[in-house]
Design a protein around this motif. Structure first.
Motif, PDB file in Angstrom:
ATOM      1  N   ILE A 142      88.111  48.082 160.567  1.00 29.95           N
ATOM      2  CA  ILE A 142      87.671  47.780 159.193  1.00 29.95           C
ATOM      3  C   ILE A 142      88.865  47.468 158.286  1.00 29.95           C
ATOM      4  N   THR A 143      90.030  48.095 158.563  1.00 27.77           N
ATOM      5  CA  THR A 143      91.216  47.862 157.724  1.00 27.77           C
ATOM      6  C   THR A 143      91.885  46.515 158.020  1.00 27.77           C
ATOM      7  N   HIS A 144      91.330  45.753 158.939  1.00 31.70           N
ATOM      8  CA  HIS A 144      91.877  44.429 159.245  1.00 31.70           C
ATOM      9  C   HIS A 144      91.152  43.363 158.427  1.00 31.70           C
ATOM     10  N   TYR A 157      93.417  47.019 168.573  1.00 33.34           N
ATOM     11  CA  TYR A 157      91.977  47.070 168.324  1.00 33.34           C
ATOM     12  C   TYR A 157      91.363  48.444 168.535  1.00 33.34           C
ATOM     13  N   SER A 158      90.064  48.510 168.246  1.00 34.57           N
ATOM     14  CA  SER A 158      89.341  49.778 168.353  1.00 34.57           C
ATOM     15  C   SER A 158      88.522  49.908 169.632  1.00 34.57           C
ATOM     16  N   SER A 159      88.179  48.785 170.264  1.00 34.79           N
ATOM     17  CA  SER A 159      87.336  48.927 171.461  1.00 34.79           C
ATOM     18  C   SER A 159      87.688  47.896 172.528  1.00 34.79           C
ATOM     19  N   ALA A 209      96.787  52.126 167.017  1.00 31.11           N
ATOM     20  CA  ALA A 209      96.046  53.375 166.767  1.00 31.11           C
ATOM     21  C   ALA A 209      95.472  53.947 168.059  1.00 31.11           C
ATOM     22  N   HIS A 210      94.897  53.083 168.905  1.00 29.04           N
ATOM     23  CA  HIS A 210      94.243  53.585 170.108  1.00 29.04           C
ATOM     24  C   HIS A 210      95.189  53.815 171.277  1.00 29.04           C
ATOM     25  N   VAL A 211      96.231  53.019 171.380  1.00 29.61           N
ATOM     26  CA  VAL A 211      97.012  53.041 172.627  1.00 29.61           C
ATOM     27  C   VAL A 211      98.410  53.637 172.488  1.00 29.61           C
ATOM     28  N   THR A 254      97.389  59.301 164.824  1.00 27.75           N
ATOM     29  CA  THR A 254      98.144  60.237 165.659  1.00 27.75           C
ATOM     30  C   THR A 254      97.239  61.228 166.392  1.00 27.75           C
ATOM     31  N   TYR A 255      95.955  60.907 166.480  1.00 24.99           N
ATOM     32  CA  TYR A 255      95.016  61.880 167.074  1.00 24.99           C
ATOM     33  C   TYR A 255      94.126  61.267 168.152  1.00 24.99           C
ATOM     34  N   LYS A 256      94.449  60.054 168.620  1.00 25.53           N
ATOM     35  CA  LYS A 256      93.614  59.404 169.629  1.00 25.53           C
ATOM     36  C   LYS A 256      94.240  59.625 171.018  1.00 25.53           C
ATOM     37  N   THR A 257      95.010  58.664 171.537  1.00 23.49           N
ATOM     38  CA  THR A 257      95.635  58.945 172.840  1.00 23.49           C
ATOM     39  C   THR A 257      96.895  59.808 172.703  1.00 23.49           C
TER      40      THR A 257
HETATM   41  C1  LIG Z   1      91.271  54.435 164.445  1.00 24.75           C
HETATM   42  C2  LIG Z   1      91.914  53.186 164.020  1.00 24.75           C
HETATM   43  C3  LIG Z   1      92.681  53.095 162.850  1.00 24.75           C
HETATM   44  C4  LIG Z   1      92.902  54.206 161.857  1.00 24.75           C
HETATM   45  O1  LIG Z   1      91.945  55.134 161.668  1.00 24.75           O
HETATM   46  P1  LIG Z   1      92.142  56.376 160.707  1.00 24.75           P
HETATM   47  O2  LIG Z   1      90.852  57.079 160.860  1.00 24.75           O
HETATM   48  O3  LIG Z   1      92.365  55.869 159.340  1.00 24.75           O
HETATM   49  O4  LIG Z   1      93.323  57.162 161.207  1.00 24.75           O
HETATM   50  C5  LIG Z   1      93.328  51.911 162.573  1.00 24.75           C
HETATM   51  N1  LIG Z   1      93.223  50.855 163.397  1.00 24.75           N
HETATM   52  C6  LIG Z   1      92.507  50.897 164.529  1.00 24.75           C
HETATM   53  C7  LIG Z   1      92.479  49.688 165.401  1.00 24.75           C
HETATM   54  C8  LIG Z   1      91.815  52.051 164.875  1.00 24.75           C
HETATM   55  O5  LIG Z   1      91.079  52.072 165.987  1.00 24.75           O
END
Ligand SMILES: *Cc1c(COP(=O)(O)O)cnc(C)c1O
Length: 409
Positions: free
Chosen positions: A125-127, A173-175, A201-203, A226-229
């Motif tokens: 969404i931030t993109h 990306y996210s997925s 963020a993911h990798v 900092t909380y995903k992988t």
């Molecule tokens: C999870 C994610 C973020 C950041 O998410 P926050 O919840 O704000 O930490 C940014 N970019 C991508 C691609 C993400 O998957």
């Protein structure tokens, strides 16, 4: 409130947290953007550092008495530099979202153009999404995945960049379950004289051990959660070339944020230190091995796995072939009733609205952290497919949830 009411209210919070602990223990937690933080990370995050208001950066704080919080932040930075080999690291972003915004503010002017992956194909969404401030501040143009293969098509992205002439290209990306050619993105960005932001963020955790290629030192900017992988608790991080360090730091503080979240930064320091250990390499290998095993096991049971596999912790499935009438939203509900927590996701070329979607995204970060190995993925795949088949059948799903609890135990 009366003393008694306060006590009851506090107990209600404690009870909700206890219920949450049970949920996490007894469910298959498969949200790809989650993980299980270590006791050390949680202790740091729950520490007395929360009593401090850390305005500024190490050695340039606005308030006195800062030597200890300076030490904590400097350690987090040093460990991150070692993990990813970055020239400059900022560990203060409260989230990956704010990390992205700080980079935009540092590098772009309002009205500039960013070229990003279409949200339906796994962009964040931030993109530049309509609902996000980045979509208001900047002109957004999108590239898309090849709908047939579900993969990035670099020639098409290069042509799109030529047409759009963006000021920044965003990758990451996210997925997206596959390897990303960061060098190729950089080449495309340089051809059109655009900055390149690699959103890892993911990798980021996979990159830290070398299990996934690194954009650090390739792209001008790298951002992440900092909380995903990388399982260091909630927060974000920015890495960049030295020449952008000052602009990035100022964009984040005072541009976007106030005082640093010191407990979270301590969590990052503790978690980054853990990630420097060989055990973390093993963890990452298990995470990816589990995802590959899950992808295979689901394919064997007739589920269409997008790109036919994975190079990461993500397994994205497209339900249109196997469960055509079942939107991702209803699959998500059925899985939840069976004790399998995973979210609906759009798939490349998805004809459904994002609120319904045609796919589900599974992640193996949390299961791998809890010790689930590749052989366990057969049982997990079996439960997933039976939950999808049982969508709408409350009793069948409840029986499944008992099986899930037994497996977790
Ligand atoms: C999870 C994610 C973020 C950041 O998410 P926050 O919840 O704000 O930490 C940014 N970019 C991508 C691609 C993400 O998957």
């Amino acid at each position: 409130m009366q003393h008694e009411q306060v006590e009851t209210a506090a107990r209600a919070v404690a009870e909700a947290i206890e219920s949450e602990a049970r949920l996490q223990e007894e469910s298959l937690m498969m949200i790809a953007s989650e993980n299980v933080a270590s006791p050390a990370v949680r202790e740091a995050q729950g520490s007395i550092l929360t009593n401090r208001n850390a305005l500024g950066y190490p050695d340039s704080r606005l308030y006195p008495g800062s030597e200890n919080i300076d030490d904590v932040e400097s350690l987090a930075i040093a460990y991150a530099e070692e993990l990813w080999g970055a020239e400059h690291v900022n560990v203060q972003p409260h989230s990956g979202s704010l990390a992205n915004l700080a980079v935009y503010l540092a590098a772009l002017d309002p009205g500039d153009t960013i070229l990003t992956l279409h949200p339906r194909d796994g962009g964040h969404i931030t993109h530049g999404a309509d609902l996000h401030v980045s979509g208001d501040l900047y002109e957004t143009a999108h590239y898309e995945l090849d709908p047939a293969s579900g993969r990035l098509d670099y020639d098409a992205i290069a042509r799109r960049a030529d047409d759009v002439d963006p000021d920044m290209i965003v990758s990451g990306y996210s997925s997206y379950p596959r390897t990303i050619d960061w060098e190729r993105f950089q080449e495309i960005a340089e051809t059109v004289d655009a900055y390149h932001l690699a959103d890892i963020a993911h990798v980021s955790g996979l990159i830290a051990t070398g299990a996934f290629p690194s954009p650090v030192g390739v792209a001008e900017f790298c951002t992440g959660s900092t909380y995903k992988t990388i399982k260091t608790g909630r927060g974000g991080i920015i890495m960049c070339d030295e020449e952008y360090a000052e602009a990035v730091d100022e964009a984040l503080f005072p541009g976007l944020q106030g005082g640093a979240a010191m407990p979270n930064i301590a969590g990052k320091a503790a978690g980054f230190a853990e990630a420097l250990d060989d055990d973390f390499d093993e963890y990452v290998d298990r995470t990816i091995g589990d995802a590959r095993a899950l992808a295979d096991a689901l394919s064997d049971r007739g589920i269409d796995v997008v790109t036919d596999g994975t190079d990461t912790h993500i397994v994205l499935v497209d339900l249109r072939d196997s469960h055509g009438d079942l939107p991702g939203s209803e699959a998500e509900t059925a899985l939840e009733a069976a004790g399998i927590i995973a979210n609906k996701a759009s798939v490349p070329g998805d004809p459904r609205y994002p609120s319904d979607a045609s796919g589900v995204r599974f992640g193996t970060t949390s299961l791998a952290a809890r010790g689930f190995d590749e052989t366990a993925m057969n049982a997990v795949a079996d439960l997933i497919v039976r939950a999808l088949d049982g969508a709408g059948d409350e009793q069948a799903l409840e029986e499944l949830s008992a099986e899930v609890k037994r497996l977790c135990a």
